[in-house]
Design a protein around this motif. Structure first.
Motif, PDB file in Angstrom:
ATOM      1  N   LEU A   1       0.648  -1.170   0.042  1.00 17.04           N
ATOM      2  CA  LEU A   1      -0.139  -0.127  -0.025  1.00 17.04           C
ATOM      3  C   LEU A   1       0.937   1.186  -0.020  1.00 17.04           C
ATOM      4  N   ARG A   2       2.009   1.234   0.685  1.00 21.26           N
ATOM      5  CA  ARG A   2       2.676   2.498   0.771  1.00 21.26           C
ATOM      6  C   ARG A   2       3.373   2.707  -0.494  1.00 21.26           C
ATOM      7  N   GLN A   3       4.152   1.764  -0.942  1.00 18.48           N
ATOM      8  CA  GLN A   3       4.607   1.970  -2.228  1.00 18.48           C
ATOM      9  C   GLN A   3       3.556   2.524  -3.202  1.00 18.48           C
ATOM     10  N   LEU A   4       2.491   1.870  -3.382  1.00 14.95           N
ATOM     11  CA  LEU A   4       1.579   2.441  -4.512  1.00 14.95           C
ATOM     12  C   LEU A   4       1.153   3.970  -4.213  1.00 14.95           C
TER      13      LEU A   4
ATOM     14  N   ALA B   1       3.049   6.158  -2.790  1.00 10.55           N
ATOM     15  CA  ALA B   1       4.154   6.870  -3.152  1.00 10.55           C
ATOM     16  C   ALA B   1       4.223   7.162  -4.588  1.00 10.55           C
ATOM     17  N   ALA B   2       4.001   5.849  -5.512  1.00 13.93           N
ATOM     18  CA  ALA B   2       4.187   6.009  -7.033  1.00 13.93           C
ATOM     19  C   ALA B   2       2.837   7.149  -7.448  1.00 13.93           C
ATOM     20  N   ARG B   3       1.699   7.218  -6.630  1.00 11.28           N
ATOM     21  CA  ARG B   3       0.796   8.356  -7.216  1.00 11.28           C
ATOM     22  C   ARG B   3       0.785   9.625  -6.409  1.00 11.28           C
ATOM     23  N   GLY B   4       1.901   9.775  -5.616  1.00 15.30           N
ATOM     24  CA  GLY B   4       2.097  11.164  -5.075  1.00 15.30           C
ATOM     25  C   GLY B   4       1.431  11.340  -3.787  1.00 15.30           C
ATOM     26  N   MET B   5       0.869  10.261  -3.313  1.00 16.22           N
ATOM     27  CA  MET B   5       0.240  10.231  -2.002  1.00 16.22           C
ATOM     28  C   MET B   5       1.608   9.808  -0.883  1.00 16.22           C
ATOM     29  N   PHE B   6       1.870  11.000  -0.034  1.00 14.28           N
ATOM     30  CA  PHE B   6       2.901  10.720   0.731  1.00 14.28           C
ATOM     31  C   PHE B   6       2.323  10.693   2.194  1.00 14.28           C
ATOM     32  N   GLN B   7       1.238  11.271   2.517  1.00 15.35           N
ATOM     33  CA  GLN B   7       0.726  11.105   3.945  1.00 15.35           C
ATOM     34  C   GLN B   7      -0.445  10.186   4.031  1.00 15.35           C
ATOM     35  N   THR B   8      -0.455   9.706   5.158  1.00 15.06           N
ATOM     36  CA  THR B   8      -1.663   8.577   5.433  1.00 15.06           C
ATOM     37  C   THR B   8      -2.970   9.310   5.267  1.00 15.06           C
ATOM     38  N   THR B   9      -2.992  10.572   5.826  1.00 12.18           N
ATOM     39  CA  THR B   9      -4.388  11.107   5.940  1.00 12.18           C
ATOM     40  C   THR B   9      -4.876  11.431   4.420  1.00 12.18           C
TER      41      THR B   9
ATOM     42  N   LEU C   1      -5.579   9.505   2.506  1.00 13.09           N
ATOM     43  CA  LEU C   1      -6.422   8.274   1.995  1.00 13.09           C
ATOM     44  C   LEU C   1      -7.733   8.460   2.575  1.00 13.09           C
ATOM     45  N   VAL C   2      -7.836   9.073   3.953  1.00 11.27           N
ATOM     46  CA  VAL C   2      -9.323   9.474   4.682  1.00 11.27           C
ATOM     47  C   VAL C   2     -10.368   9.854   3.684  1.00 11.27           C
ATOM     48  N   PRO C   3     -10.198  10.947   3.382  1.00 13.61           N
ATOM     49  CA  PRO C   3     -11.356  11.420   2.529  1.00 13.61           C
ATOM     50  C   PRO C   3     -11.452  10.510   1.277  1.00 13.61           C
ATOM     51  N   LEU C   4     -10.588  10.094   0.641  1.00 14.42           N
ATOM     52  CA  LEU C   4     -10.777   9.240  -0.764  1.00 14.42           C
ATOM     53  C   LEU C   4     -11.450   7.838  -0.226  1.00 14.42           C
ATOM     54  N   LEU C   5     -11.233   7.317   0.802  1.00  9.52           N
ATOM     55  CA  LEU C   5     -11.841   6.018   1.215  1.00  9.52           C
ATOM     56  C   LEU C   5     -13.552   6.646   1.727  1.00  9.52           C
ATOM     57  N   ALA C   6     -13.618   7.855   2.389  1.00  7.44           N
ATOM     58  CA  ALA C   6     -15.055   8.186   2.691  1.00  7.44           C
ATOM     59  C   ALA C   6     -15.942   8.148   1.445  1.00  7.44           C
TER      60      ALA C   6
ATOM     61  N   PHE D   1      -3.621   5.050   9.322  1.00  6.88           N
ATOM     62  CA  PHE D   1      -2.270   5.021   9.634  1.00  6.88           C
ATOM     63  C   PHE D   1      -1.724   3.532   9.696  1.00  6.88           C
ATOM     64  N   ARG D   2      -2.496   2.607  10.635  1.00  9.25           N
ATOM     65  CA  ARG D   2      -2.112   1.535  10.597  1.00  9.25           C
ATOM     66  C   ARG D   2      -2.150   0.658   9.414  1.00  9.25           C
ATOM     67  N   LEU D   3      -3.338   0.848   8.654  1.00  8.89           N
ATOM     68  CA  LEU D   3      -3.426   0.163   7.428  1.00  8.89           C
ATOM     69  C   LEU D   3      -2.075   0.573   6.548  1.00  8.89           C
ATOM     70  N   VAL D   4      -1.883   1.663   6.413  1.00 15.90           N
ATOM     71  CA  VAL D   4      -0.472   1.967   5.390  1.00 15.90           C
ATOM     72  C   VAL D   4       0.898   1.636   5.993  1.00 15.90           C
ATOM     73  N   THR D   5       0.970   1.587   7.298  1.00 24.20           N
ATOM     74  CA  THR D   5       2.241   1.337   7.813  1.00 24.20           C
ATOM     75  C   THR D   5       2.409   0.059   8.297  1.00 24.20           C
ATOM     76  N   GLN D   6       1.554  -1.123   8.472  1.00 32.09           N
ATOM     77  CA  GLN D   6       1.822  -2.406   8.738  1.00 32.09           C
ATOM     78  C   GLN D   6       0.850  -3.208   8.027  1.00 32.09           C
ATOM     79  N   PRO D   7       1.290  -4.126   7.666  1.00 28.20           N
ATOM     80  CA  PRO D   7       0.220  -5.388   6.882  1.00 28.20           C
ATOM     81  C   PRO D   7      -0.864  -5.675   7.739  1.00 28.20           C
ATOM     82  N   PRO D   8      -2.135  -5.435   7.326  1.00 25.37           N
ATOM     83  CA  PRO D   8      -3.084  -5.944   8.000  1.00 25.37           C
ATOM     84  C   PRO D   8      -3.674  -7.360   8.233  1.00 25.37           C
ATOM     85  N   GLN D   9      -4.015  -7.713   9.496  1.00 26.11           N
ATOM     86  CA  GLN D   9      -4.336  -9.308   9.574  1.00 26.11           C
ATOM     87  C   GLN D   9      -5.711  -9.543   8.930  1.00 26.11           C
TER      88      GLN D   9
END
Length: 109
Positions: free
Chosen positions: A11-14, A16-24, A26-31, A43-51
């Motif tokens: 997730l983090r690499q994808l 960054a490849a689209r110019g998104m460098f802050q976890t925040t 994603l919040v409005p885009l997901l909403a 933040f947890r979703l971006v920084t660590q693999p989800p179980q």
């Protein structure tokens, strides 16, 4: 044979490849796609693999990042295959022998 599977979370690499460098970011885009997560959850979703991950969230991430599931999640084999045999032993060898232990008191009794 038993295989232990794992995965790599890209997730983090994808992002960054689209110019998104802050976890925040994603919040409005997901909403917009009906997925309401807190900043901390994103933040947890971006920084660590989800179980665990809902299909709605997975679909929204793929839509936002314009990618397929296989680009977001890379399935890997963690361990080498272990062959099971009928006796319960693995092909690697027998289980260690069970040994009885004697407990002695410090006073020698």
């Amino acid at each position: 044979m038993i295989k232990k599977m794992g995965y790599r979370w890209h997730l983090r690499q994808l992002m960054a490849a689209r110019g998104m460098f802050q976890t925040t970011d994603l919040v409005p885009l997901l909403a917009e796609r009906g997925v309401h997560l807190s900043r901390e959850q994103v933040f947890r979703l971006v920084t660590q693999p989800p179980q665990r991950l809902s299909m709605d969230t997975l679909a929204a991430l793929c839509d936002i990042l314009e990618c397929g599931v296989e680009q977001l999640i890379e399935v890997t084999v963690v361990d080498q295959q272990v062959r099971k045999v009928a006796s319960g032993e693995s092909a690697a060898g027998p289980a260690p022998a069970v040994r009885r232990t004697t407990i002695r008191r410090p006073d020698g009794s």
